[in-house]
Motif scaffolding. Sequence first.
Motif: not given
Ligand SMILES: *[C@@H]1O[C@H](CO)[C@@H](O)[C@H](O)[C@H]1NC(C)=O
Length: 255
Positions: A99-101, A103-108
């Motif tokens: 899900t992170e990979l 959907s989360n652009s920061t994580f991407q």
């Molecule tokens: C998205 O990823 C960042 C970096 O790993 C993390 O700090 C942040 O909590 C994440 N956002 C959500 C909504 O899970």
Amino acid sequence: MSCVLYLMVTVVFLAVITRVRGYSFKTCDLEEWSSCSKPLSGIMDSGLTYFSSKPDLDMLCPDLKEALRCIHAYTRLCMNLHRRKHFRKLFHDTNIMITELCSNSTFQEEYLKHASCMQSLQTQNQICFDKYAKDITSIQLETDQKVQIKEKVTPDQIVTYAKRKREAADMGIRSVCCSFQEYTSCSTRTVERSCGNEAAEFSKFFMERMSSAMIKNHCHDYTPEKCGILPSSSTSISSSLISLSAITFLSFLFR
Ligand SMILES: *[C@@H]1O[C@H](CO)[C@@H](O)[C@H](O)[C@H]1NC(C)=O
């Protein structure tokens, strides 16, 4: 793959035709399980060497999400409550990571920063992985042979049989955990050497989340030292790369 696995799934859920939200499983056997989990195998087996760009992610994410939905349906339809709980726990962190990979652009962004260097390691990682895959296959075969019922077991043999099965399972777990440690240290050294510490840290974080709670629980006794493997040069890296076949195997040993 494991005959134990195959037998187990087939025997318990034989010929149950089931359906949920568009998914149906005719036999609930290993083939159906494998076709569900196939998209995940790639990322779990090759880790961060798998994607290198945003288009890669965009292309593969629908398949990954689909795999998670399919696994969910499989556990719902093909497993009793007890085993379902067990499996869901097993895949909990994997779910979060996908899900992170996806959907989360920061994580991407974080991921893609390291991805191109990691991808250049594909060949080297493959060498680590091939050895590991070979080990796992032979451990599975060995364990299956030991626990197979050759003739009819008479009531007075049941205790001996159960004991032998337990011992074979214990040996199997030890072997799986040690092969896994060996793979981890091989792969981690590769990343550190070529992509540096930051990449190795990220890889560690990602892989630890991808790997199941189960491996962590059952393999903690088998440290690299206990398995006779030299620990990685950096003490901060204890990453656990995980292969789907290994967790599947372990989960069936602990059924
Ligand atoms: C998205 O990823 C960042 C970096 O790993 C993390 O700090 C942040 O909590 C994440 N956002 C959500 C909504 O899970």
